[in-house]
Design a protein around this motif. Structure first.
Motif, PDB file in Angstrom:
ATOM      1  N   UNK A  93      -8.640 -13.200 -18.136  1.00 18.44           N
ATOM      2  CA  UNK A  93      -9.129 -12.393 -16.491  1.00 18.44           C
ATOM      3  C   UNK A  93      -8.215 -11.310 -16.211  1.00 18.44           C
ATOM      4  N   UNK A  94      -8.692 -10.014 -15.436  1.00 16.75           N
ATOM      5  CA  UNK A  94      -7.614  -8.637 -15.590  1.00 16.75           C
ATOM      6  C   UNK A  94      -8.497  -8.674 -14.518  1.00 16.75           C
ATOM      7  N   UNK A  95      -6.557  -8.457 -13.588  1.00 16.84           N
ATOM      8  CA  UNK A  95      -6.621  -7.552 -12.242  1.00 16.84           C
ATOM      9  C   UNK A  95      -6.471  -6.227 -11.982  1.00 16.84           C
ATOM     10  N   UNK A  96      -7.604  -5.353 -11.402  1.00 17.86           N
ATOM     11  CA  UNK A  96      -7.162  -4.018 -11.710  1.00 17.86           C
ATOM     12  C   UNK A  96      -7.670  -3.048 -10.560  1.00 17.86           C
ATOM     13  N   UNK A  97      -5.919  -2.533  -9.634  1.00 21.71           N
ATOM     14  CA  UNK A  97      -6.439  -2.308  -8.269  1.00 21.71           C
ATOM     15  C   UNK A  97      -6.829  -0.180  -8.892  1.00 21.71           C
ATOM     16  N   UNK A 115     -14.620  -6.561 -23.287  1.00 23.33           N
ATOM     17  CA  UNK A 115     -14.103  -8.194 -23.783  1.00 23.33           C
ATOM     18  C   UNK A 115     -13.095  -9.080 -23.271  1.00 23.33           C
ATOM     19  N   UNK A 116     -13.536  -8.696 -22.044  1.00 26.47           N
ATOM     20  CA  UNK A 116     -12.115  -9.798 -21.312  1.00 26.47           C
ATOM     21  C   UNK A 116     -12.930  -9.110 -19.723  1.00 26.47           C
ATOM     22  N   UNK A 117     -12.580 -10.775 -19.165  1.00 24.55           N
ATOM     23  CA  UNK A 117     -13.103 -10.381 -17.983  1.00 24.55           C
ATOM     24  C   UNK A 117     -12.423  -9.499 -16.582  1.00 24.55           C
ATOM     25  N   UNK A 118     -12.706  -8.978 -15.665  1.00 23.92           N
ATOM     26  CA  UNK A 118     -12.494  -7.898 -14.453  1.00 23.92           C
ATOM     27  C   UNK A 118     -12.111  -7.757 -13.233  1.00 23.92           C
ATOM     28  N   UNK A 119     -11.142  -8.503 -12.612  1.00 24.31           N
ATOM     29  CA  UNK A 119     -11.908  -8.505 -11.402  1.00 24.31           C
ATOM     30  C   UNK A 119     -11.145  -6.877 -10.804  1.00 24.31           C
ATOM     31  N   UNK A 120     -11.796  -5.701 -10.103  1.00 24.03           N
ATOM     32  CA  UNK A 120     -11.561  -4.387  -9.124  1.00 24.03           C
ATOM     33  C   UNK A 120     -10.787  -4.994  -8.213  1.00 24.03           C
ATOM     34  N   UNK A 121     -10.191  -4.686  -7.707  1.00 25.40           N
ATOM     35  CA  UNK A 121      -9.859  -4.411  -6.228  1.00 25.40           C
ATOM     36  C   UNK A 121      -9.466  -2.904  -5.727  1.00 25.40           C
ATOM     37  N   UNK A 122     -10.098  -2.744  -4.106  1.00 22.43           N
ATOM     38  CA  UNK A 122      -9.650  -1.632  -3.478  1.00 22.43           C
ATOM     39  C   UNK A 122      -8.862  -1.730  -2.707  1.00 22.43           C
ATOM     40  N   UNK A 123      -7.864  -0.590  -2.212  1.00 19.65           N
ATOM     41  CA  UNK A 123      -7.434  -0.607  -1.032  1.00 19.65           C
ATOM     42  C   UNK A 123      -6.337   0.356  -1.019  1.00 19.65           C
ATOM     43  N   UNK A 129       0.722  -1.555  -4.928  1.00 19.23           N
ATOM     44  CA  UNK A 129       2.055  -1.625  -5.283  1.00 19.23           C
ATOM     45  C   UNK A 129       2.940  -2.849  -5.267  1.00 19.23           C
ATOM     46  N   UNK A 130       3.123  -3.208  -3.642  1.00 22.56           N
ATOM     47  CA  UNK A 130       3.562  -5.169  -3.630  1.00 22.56           C
ATOM     48  C   UNK A 130       2.248  -5.790  -4.148  1.00 22.56           C
ATOM     49  N   UNK A 131       0.583  -5.287  -4.471  1.00 17.71           N
ATOM     50  CA  UNK A 131       0.454  -6.629  -5.050  1.00 17.71           C
ATOM     51  C   UNK A 131       0.458  -6.331  -6.388  1.00 17.71           C
ATOM     52  N   UNK A 132       0.597  -5.286  -7.267  1.00 11.99           N
ATOM     53  CA  UNK A 132       1.451  -5.257  -8.468  1.00 11.99           C
ATOM     54  C   UNK A 132       2.499  -6.449  -8.704  1.00 11.99           C
ATOM     55  N   UNK A 139      -2.466  -4.237 -12.777  1.00 16.56           N
ATOM     56  CA  UNK A 139      -2.480  -3.103 -13.522  1.00 16.56           C
ATOM     57  C   UNK A 139      -3.678  -2.616 -12.377  1.00 16.56           C
ATOM     58  N   UNK A 140      -2.713  -0.091 -11.607  1.00 17.05           N
ATOM     59  CA  UNK A 140      -3.137   0.126 -10.578  1.00 17.05           C
ATOM     60  C   UNK A 140      -3.424   1.070 -11.394  1.00 17.05           C
ATOM     61  N   UNK A 141      -3.850   2.339 -10.914  1.00 19.24           N
ATOM     62  CA  UNK A 141      -3.926   3.958 -11.387  1.00 19.24           C
ATOM     63  C   UNK A 141      -3.982   3.538 -10.061  1.00 19.24           C
ATOM     64  N   UNK A 142      -2.783   4.459  -9.526  1.00 21.68           N
ATOM     65  CA  UNK A 142      -1.981   5.517  -8.316  1.00 21.68           C
ATOM     66  C   UNK A 142      -1.104   6.985  -8.699  1.00 21.68           C
ATOM     67  N   UNK A 143      -1.764   7.620  -7.748  1.00 28.10           N
ATOM     68  CA  UNK A 143      -1.155   8.866  -7.575  1.00 28.10           C
ATOM     69  C   UNK A 143       0.678   8.475  -6.855  1.00 28.10           C
TER      70      UNK A 143
END
Length: 302
Positions: A93-97, A115-123, A129-132, A139-143
């Motif tokens: 299970x991968x958590x992505x922000x 092919x795996x479980x994903x949890x998407x988090x917004x914030x 960055x702190x949660x990473x 994994x996060x996608x961020x500017x």
């Protein structure tokens, strides 16, 4: 309520003698391991380790606590391993922000193919960055880049913050003022139009205004909607202005539903980064999501 991960971290610190060693074993950040220990000590009501230099020395109560929990914890971990072996396939299970708008336009339509479980988090980006760092996100996608040495940031694309408007917005006067080069008159014209904003932060609008007019906007949007994607959809219906990232409205501009009005006299660009911990057991899964993003956004890699 006590968290099982606190016990795992306590055991790892006890075995390695350092927070860094425990973090490496558990594939979490050192601050995350420290947070687990602090939470456990707060829960039991006494110190479990003496922090002397670089070593973590168990206190007498820490030794007693270790002896009390180690057998049940080992048995529980053995059950966990046995259960995993007994299943046909263990699915990670991968958590992505990321921000909500990015998810809607990119990953949302492909989630079912992973092919795996994903949890998407917004914030907020700082929160992500702190949660990473703490191991809550993988994994996060961020500017925005953080400063932690445990996190690797990979630039993969960019976005330009632009002024857009509905197709029914008359911009002849605006274009004439731009040609004159009088930015004061340009600003006054813009302030006289109807504007869209979001219920979240207005960072894009403020940064665009500061860059082009050297001041903060002294007006509030006329229409406040839930998110940036809502703004783009509203603009396709007629008049109005907004400041948004170009990739959020690229399709609508190409289809003639929204006007790209102005990029500013100095384009405002954000570099987009992938952020993940240097040590992770989810390398393959994270790489797959990164590849998806590169293809979906259709932007040149950096």
């Amino acid at each position: 309520m006590v968290n099982l991960e606190w016990y795992r971290t306590f055991k790892a610190i006890y075995k390695t003698g350092t927070l860094t060693g425990a973090a490496e074993i558990l594939f979490i950040s050192q601050p995350g391991a420290s947070l687990h220990l602090t939470s456990l000590e707060s829960y039991v009501g006494y110190k479990l380790f003496e922090r002397t230099g670089r070593k973590m020395i168990p206190t007498e109560k820490g030794k007693v606590f270790y002896n009390a929990v180690i057998d049940p914890l080992n048995k529980l971990e053995e059950v966990e391993k046995t259960f995993q072996k007994s299943t046909e396939k263990h699915t990670p299970t991968i958590s992505v922000g990321m921000c909500f708008e990015t998810f809607q336009l990119t990953l949302e339509q492909y989630v079912h193919t992973l092919p795996f479980n994903v949890i998407i988090r917004f914030g907020e980006y700082r929160e992500m960055l702190d949660n990473l760092e703490k191991g809550i996100l993988d994994l996060i996608i961020t500017p925005q880049k953080g400063t932690s040495t445990n996190i690797v940031h990979e630039a993969f694309s960019s976005e330009t913050i632009v002024l857009v408007g509905g197709n029914d917005t008359d911009i002849k006067a605006f274009e004439a003022l731009l040609n004159k080069g009088d930015l004061n008159e340009v600003e006054q014209w813009l302030k006289g139009e109807k504007w869209y904003g979001t219920t979240g932060d207005m960072e894009h609008l403020f940064r665009f205004w500061q860059l082009n007019f050297n001041c903060n906007p002294d007006f509030r949007p006329n229409y406040i909607v839930p998110n940036l994607n809502s703004i783009v959809r509203c603009l396709t219906g007629g008049k109005g202005l907004a400041i948004v990232p170009d990739f959020l409205c690229r399709k609508e501009v190409e289809n003639g539903q929204v006007k790209l009005i102005w990029q500013g006299h100095t384009p405002l660009q954000n570099i987009l980064y992938f952020g993940n911990r240097k040590k992770t057991v989810y390398v393959d899964e994270i790489d797959l999501i990164k590849d998806l993003f590169r293809r979906m956004m259709g932007l040149d890699g950096l």
